[in-house]
Design a protein around this motif. Structure first.
Motif, PDB file in Angstrom:
ATOM      1  N   LYS A   1     -39.544 -62.428 -41.230  1.00 23.09           N
ATOM      2  CA  LYS A   1     -39.717 -61.146 -41.919  1.00 23.09           C
ATOM      3  C   LYS A   1     -40.767 -60.263 -41.252  1.00 23.09           C
ATOM      4  O   LYS A   1     -40.622 -59.048 -41.157  1.00 23.09           O
ATOM      5  CB  LYS A   1     -40.087 -61.386 -43.377  1.00 23.09           C
ATOM      6  CG  LYS A   1     -40.147 -60.092 -44.198  1.00 23.09           C
ATOM      7  CD  LYS A   1     -40.305 -60.364 -45.669  1.00 23.09           C
ATOM      8  CE  LYS A   1     -40.263 -59.057 -46.465  1.00 23.09           C
ATOM      9  NZ  LYS A   1     -40.346 -59.295 -47.925  1.00 23.09           N
ATOM     10  N   TYR A   2     -41.832 -60.890 -40.757  1.00 20.97           N
ATOM     11  CA  TYR A   2     -42.922 -60.124 -40.164  1.00 20.97           C
ATOM     12  C   TYR A   2     -43.115 -60.512 -38.699  1.00 20.97           C
ATOM     13  O   TYR A   2     -43.126 -61.699 -38.359  1.00 20.97           O
ATOM     14  CB  TYR A   2     -44.227 -60.372 -40.927  1.00 20.97           C
ATOM     15  CG  TYR A   2     -44.146 -60.046 -42.389  1.00 20.97           C
ATOM     16  CD1 TYR A   2     -44.107 -58.725 -42.827  1.00 20.97           C
ATOM     17  CD2 TYR A   2     -44.110 -61.060 -43.342  1.00 20.97           C
ATOM     18  CE1 TYR A   2     -44.016 -58.422 -44.179  1.00 20.97           C
ATOM     19  CE2 TYR A   2     -44.028 -60.766 -44.698  1.00 20.97           C
ATOM     20  CZ  TYR A   2     -43.977 -59.453 -45.103  1.00 20.97           C
ATOM     21  OH  TYR A   2     -43.880 -59.151 -46.435  1.00 20.97           O
ATOM     22  N   ASP A   3     -43.285 -59.533 -37.820  1.00 16.20           N
ATOM     23  CA  ASP A   3     -43.550 -59.811 -36.410  1.00 16.20           C
ATOM     24  C   ASP A   3     -44.848 -60.594 -36.230  1.00 16.20           C
ATOM     25  O   ASP A   3     -44.959 -61.440 -35.342  1.00 16.20           O
ATOM     26  CB  ASP A   3     -43.653 -58.505 -35.609  1.00 16.20           C
ATOM     27  CG  ASP A   3     -42.310 -57.822 -35.430  1.00 16.20           C
ATOM     28  OD1 ASP A   3     -41.273 -58.502 -35.583  1.00 16.20           O
ATOM     29  OD2 ASP A   3     -42.299 -56.608 -35.140  1.00 16.20           O
ATOM     30  N   ALA A   4     -45.826 -60.349 -37.072  1.00 20.31           N
ATOM     31  CA  ALA A   4     -47.152 -60.939 -36.913  1.00 20.31           C
ATOM     32  C   ALA A   4     -47.253 -62.362 -37.459  1.00 20.31           C
ATOM     33  O   ALA A   4     -48.222 -63.068 -37.158  1.00 20.31           O
ATOM     34  CB  ALA A   4     -48.203 -60.072 -37.596  1.00 20.31           C
ATOM     35  N   PHE A   5     -46.246 -62.781 -38.255  1.00 20.76           N
ATOM     36  CA  PHE A   5     -46.335 -64.113 -38.859  1.00 20.76           C
ATOM     37  C   PHE A   5     -44.933 -64.658 -39.103  1.00 20.76           C
ATOM     38  O   PHE A   5     -44.238 -64.209 -40.010  1.00 20.76           O
ATOM     39  CB  PHE A   5     -47.111 -64.052 -40.175  1.00 20.76           C
ATOM     40  CG  PHE A   5     -47.344 -65.400 -40.805  1.00 20.76           C
ATOM     41  CD1 PHE A   5     -48.333 -66.250 -40.322  1.00 20.76           C
ATOM     42  CD2 PHE A   5     -46.569 -65.812 -41.881  1.00 20.76           C
ATOM     43  CE1 PHE A   5     -48.543 -67.491 -40.907  1.00 20.76           C
ATOM     44  CE2 PHE A   5     -46.764 -67.051 -42.466  1.00 20.76           C
ATOM     45  CZ  PHE A   5     -47.766 -67.902 -41.978  1.00 20.76           C
ATOM     46  N   LYS A   6     -44.518 -65.610 -38.270  1.00 15.07           N
ATOM     47  CA  LYS A   6     -43.214 -66.254 -38.397  1.00 15.07           C
ATOM     48  C   LYS A   6     -43.417 -67.759 -38.543  1.00 15.07           C
ATOM     49  O   LYS A   6     -44.354 -68.324 -37.968  1.00 15.07           O
ATOM     50  CB  LYS A   6     -42.340 -65.966 -37.172  1.00 15.07           C
ATOM     51  CG  LYS A   6     -42.067 -64.486 -36.944  1.00 15.07           C
ATOM     52  CD  LYS A   6     -41.256 -64.264 -35.671  1.00 15.07           C
ATOM     53  CE  LYS A   6     -41.022 -62.779 -35.430  1.00 15.07           C
ATOM     54  NZ  LYS A   6     -40.257 -62.534 -34.191  1.00 15.07           N
ATOM     55  N   VAL A   7     -42.514 -68.399 -39.292  1.00 10.91           N
ATOM     56  CA  VAL A   7     -42.614 -69.836 -39.535  1.00 10.91           C
ATOM     57  C   VAL A   7     -41.299 -70.500 -39.130  1.00 10.91           C
ATOM     58  O   VAL A   7     -40.234 -70.124 -39.617  1.00 10.91           O
ATOM     59  CB  VAL A   7     -42.910 -70.139 -41.018  1.00 10.91           C
ATOM     60  CG1 VAL A   7     -43.088 -71.643 -41.218  1.00 10.91           C
ATOM     61  CG2 VAL A   7     -44.143 -69.382 -41.494  1.00 10.91           C
ATOM     62  N   LYS A   8     -41.394 -71.480 -38.240  1.00 10.10           N
ATOM     63  CA  LYS A   8     -40.217 -72.197 -37.755  1.00 10.10           C
ATOM     64  C   LYS A   8     -40.347 -73.675 -38.112  1.00 10.10           C
ATOM     65  O   LYS A   8     -41.426 -74.264 -37.984  1.00 10.10           O
ATOM     66  CB  LYS A   8     -40.094 -72.043 -36.232  1.00 10.10           C
ATOM     67  CG  LYS A   8     -38.867 -72.719 -35.630  1.00 10.10           C
ATOM     68  CD  LYS A   8     -38.895 -72.686 -34.107  1.00 10.10           C
ATOM     69  CE  LYS A   8     -38.710 -71.303 -33.557  1.00 10.10           C
ATOM     70  NZ  LYS A   8     -38.566 -71.328 -32.069  1.00 10.10           N
TER      71      LYS A   8
END
Length: 381
Positions: free
Chosen positions: A106-113
């Protein structure tokens, strides 16, 4: 008339609801894409092993992979990829799961994989094997990022199972970001394997991009690789004792990286240093129980490469060269250096013919100098 009007309004309402339901379903699961690639290879070498074995002269299916990817509820990207060439005899060449993950974007600054995916270590490791450009990944990435790792881990294509956070910060006017970070927690055992010693690998990296196309970064990795099995130790009295259980090996690594990829040019260089012993045997089957440590190989290794891919005819023909050094004991007496030149020719966007010559100096061999030639036909779909 009232009855007809009522039925018409009901039909319109039902149609509107149906359309909304259909639209909602499309948004929940959308953009599904099937893709894959085939890499066929011919390789010749006049290498002579210390046992007197000579020459490599063979055709090979280097890699066949197929993948499904898509989005869930707009913000989640997912991918599942199989490597299908080979047989089912062991983890090294068997048809097996390569990628299986989902990422909240959702956010360029914070992604979770989360799932099974590439370890966030070095610039080269996450690259597609075709667009990477050469007959194989560099030696230091292959040995120190989990492809054919020096610690004895089964071939894992640079991947592991875990969770990763990453993001891009400080967006410039031209669209690129000045800063990128990534950090993950992994089992430390490679692909399709549960944790063995209940310790986790922590891998992370950060890079700056002062101008579009230029990246300068650093990476770190600390953790362990473990097996459950048997080994022999010598006690203070010189008596050999057979032990069994879980045996863990430390794994501490760092990399320094730089890349310029713009205007159809690619220039990249990376240095990797590793500290930590390896097991004597490779875990090819996934069921290896020999926990004997290879002390003779030492607990340090490093490697360095520098490459350039230059356009001759833009988007079609490229010349390439690479200096590729790996020192399995972080000194020169067993170093292996490859001096490579070649060309890549693209037929459209999906087919590439790659040719490469390498002059190799391998100081671990009695006859240290030899030649290699590699020809590949790669197809993406």
């Amino acid at each position: 008339m009232k009855t007809l009007a009522t039925l018409a309004l009901a039909a319109l309402a039902f149609g509107s609801v149906s359309a909304q339901e259909k639209e909602a379903k499309l948004k929940v699961l959308s953009d599904i894409k099937f893709s894959g690639y085939i890499m066929s290879q011919y390789q010749y070498s006049d290498k002579e092993s210390n046992k007197g074995e000579k020459d490599i002269n063979s055709f090979n299916i280097r890699m066949v992979r197929m993948a499904l990817e898509g989005r869930v509820a707009k913000d989640f990207y997912w991918k599942a990829q199989l490597q299908v060439n080979g047989n089912t005899s062991n983890l090294t060449v068997a048809p097996r799961m390569v990628d299986a993950f989902a990422e909240w974007q959702k956010y360029d600054a914070f992604k979770v994989k989360a799932g099974q995916f590439k370890r966030p270590f070095t610039f080269e490791n996450p690259m597609h094997p075709i667009t990477q450009g050469f007959m194989g990944y560099s030696q230091n990435v292959t040995k120190l990022a989990g492809f054919s790792d020096r610690n004895g881990e089964h071939a894992s294509n640079g991947r592991d199972i875990g969770v990763q956070l990453q993001g891009d910060l400080l967006k410039a006017n031209d669209g690129h970001h000045y800063l990128h970070y990534q950090v993950g927690v992994f089992n430390g055992q490679g692909t399709n394997m549960k944790d063995v010693d209940q310790r986790k690998d922590i891998i992370g990296g950060v890079w700056v991009a002062p101008v579009k196309g230029l990246r300068i970064g650093a990476f770190g990795w600390t953790g362990s690789y473990a097996r459950k099995g048997i080994w022999t130790e010598v006690d203070a009295n010189g008596v050999e004792q057979t032990k069994n259980g879980v045996r863990s090996l430390e794994k501490n690594r760092y990399a320094i990286s730089a890349e310029y990829a713009a205007h159809d040019w690619t220039v990249r260089s990376e240095y990797i240093h590793s500290q930590g012993y390896g097991f004597k045997t490779s875990n090819a089957s996934g069921k290896e129980t020999d926990c004997t440590i290879n002390y003779a190989a030492g607990d340090k290794a490093d490697g360095f490469y520098a490459l350039m891919i230059a356009p001759v005819i833009s988007k079609k023909l490229y010349a390439k060269a690479r200096y590729d050094l790996y020192r399995p004991q972080a000194d020169w007496h067993t170093s292996k250096t490859q001096y490579e030149i070649g060309a890549n020719y693209w037929i459209g966007k999906h087919v590439m013919i790659a040719a490469e010559y390498a002059r190799v100096n391998d100081r671990s061999l009695n006859k240290s100098n030899y030649n290699m030639f590699d020809l590949q036909l790669d197809v993406k779909f």
